[in-house]
Design an enzyme around this catalytic site. Structure first.
Site: not given
Length: 282
Positions: A81, A83
């Site tokens: 991922d 953020d």
């Protein structure tokens, strides 16, 4: 099993005896000043498991159970991922800050990541709509002024590359940032949402399919297929509920400074150490 103990600060000798008792093993190897491997540890359920968890939480230690024969080179892909995982910020919140409405967007982001808003598409659509009319130049400002890599990110990437793994950055955020990070960090694959820009302004919409939890998991499986790998040879790192399906599809999942729902589902949780903690597991 091996029990790997990691800390941001040096692990002092008094911890050794307590951890050995909780792990029900005296075979301790110091990996470095910040990490221990306790070999032949007992992972069987019992009161010591609860005590181990409580002890590590009280001492700001991360712990993980790893099969002794597992090697980093047994894997072929690390899927991350973006953020609050590869980077320290939520890009959409920082974009909104330039328009003066960060608190409103951040509240939706937080609820979505905790799993309180079940429909990620709705969550993203609501947040992006609030960006309508902002000058597209704010994207560059967020990247230049606010985006920072998470601790240990570059060391982790160097380590997995040295072991022969490919890298995938798959994000419910935006291609503006994933593509810059691809070039900066030498990532192999990326996937994210595309913000629509017309006449230099954000329209408040995204173009194409939204990268939600299902799409993240599908991207991991498709990338594995492209590389000729079974998904069990992927490692997935994430922090929010949108990462859960991707993490479930992988052979090893790492919750990085994650929401409780993600920590509970992951193979390993790093609450304190950096991303390079991945390398010490093997």
């Amino acid at each position: 099993m091996h029990l790997i103990i990691q800390s941001l600060t040096p692990i002092d000798a008094p911890h050794y005896a307590a951890l050995a008792t909780l792990a029900r093993s005296q075979h301790i190897v110091a990996l470095d000043s910040h990490a221990l491997r306790i070999e032949d540890a007992d992972p069987a359920p019992g009161p010591w498991q609860t005590e181990l968890s409580a002890y590590c939480a009280a001492q700001a230690l991360d712990y993980a159970w790893i099969e002794p024969e597992r090697k980093l080179a047994d894997f072929g892909l690390v899927a991350m991922d973006m953020d609050s995982t590869l980077i320290t910020i939520e890009c959409i919140d920082e974009i909104a800050d330039y328009g003066g409405f960060k608190a409103e967007v951040a509240a939706i982001t937080e609820a979505s990541m905790r799993g309180e808003i079940k429909d990620f598409n709705e969550s993203l659509t609501r947040r992006v709509a609030l960006l309508k009319g902002l000058d597209a130049g704010v994207l560059e400002r967020v990247y230049d002024e606010r985006l920072a890599l998470s601790p240990g990110a570059e060391r982790m990437l160097a380590g997995v590359r040295a072991a022969g793994l490919k890298t995938l950055l798959v994000s419910g955020g935006f291609t503006f940032f994933t593509e810059k990070l691809r070039e900066r960090l030498g990532l192999d694959f990326t996937r994210a949402n595309t913000l629509e820009i017309v006449a230099g302004k954000l329209t408040g919409r995204v173009s194409g399919e939204i990268v939600n939890a299902e799409v993240k998991a599908r991207t991991l499986r498709e990338t594995c297929a492209q590389l000729g790998l079974a998904p069990s040879r992927a490692i997935a790192l994430g922090d929010g509920s949108n990462d859960l399906q991707m993490m479930a599809a992988a052979g090893l999942s790492v919750a990085f400074r994650a929401k409780p729902v993600v920590r509970a589902a992951a193979s390993v949780a790093f609450n304190y150490v950096g991303l390079d903690g991945l390398l010490r597991l093997f």
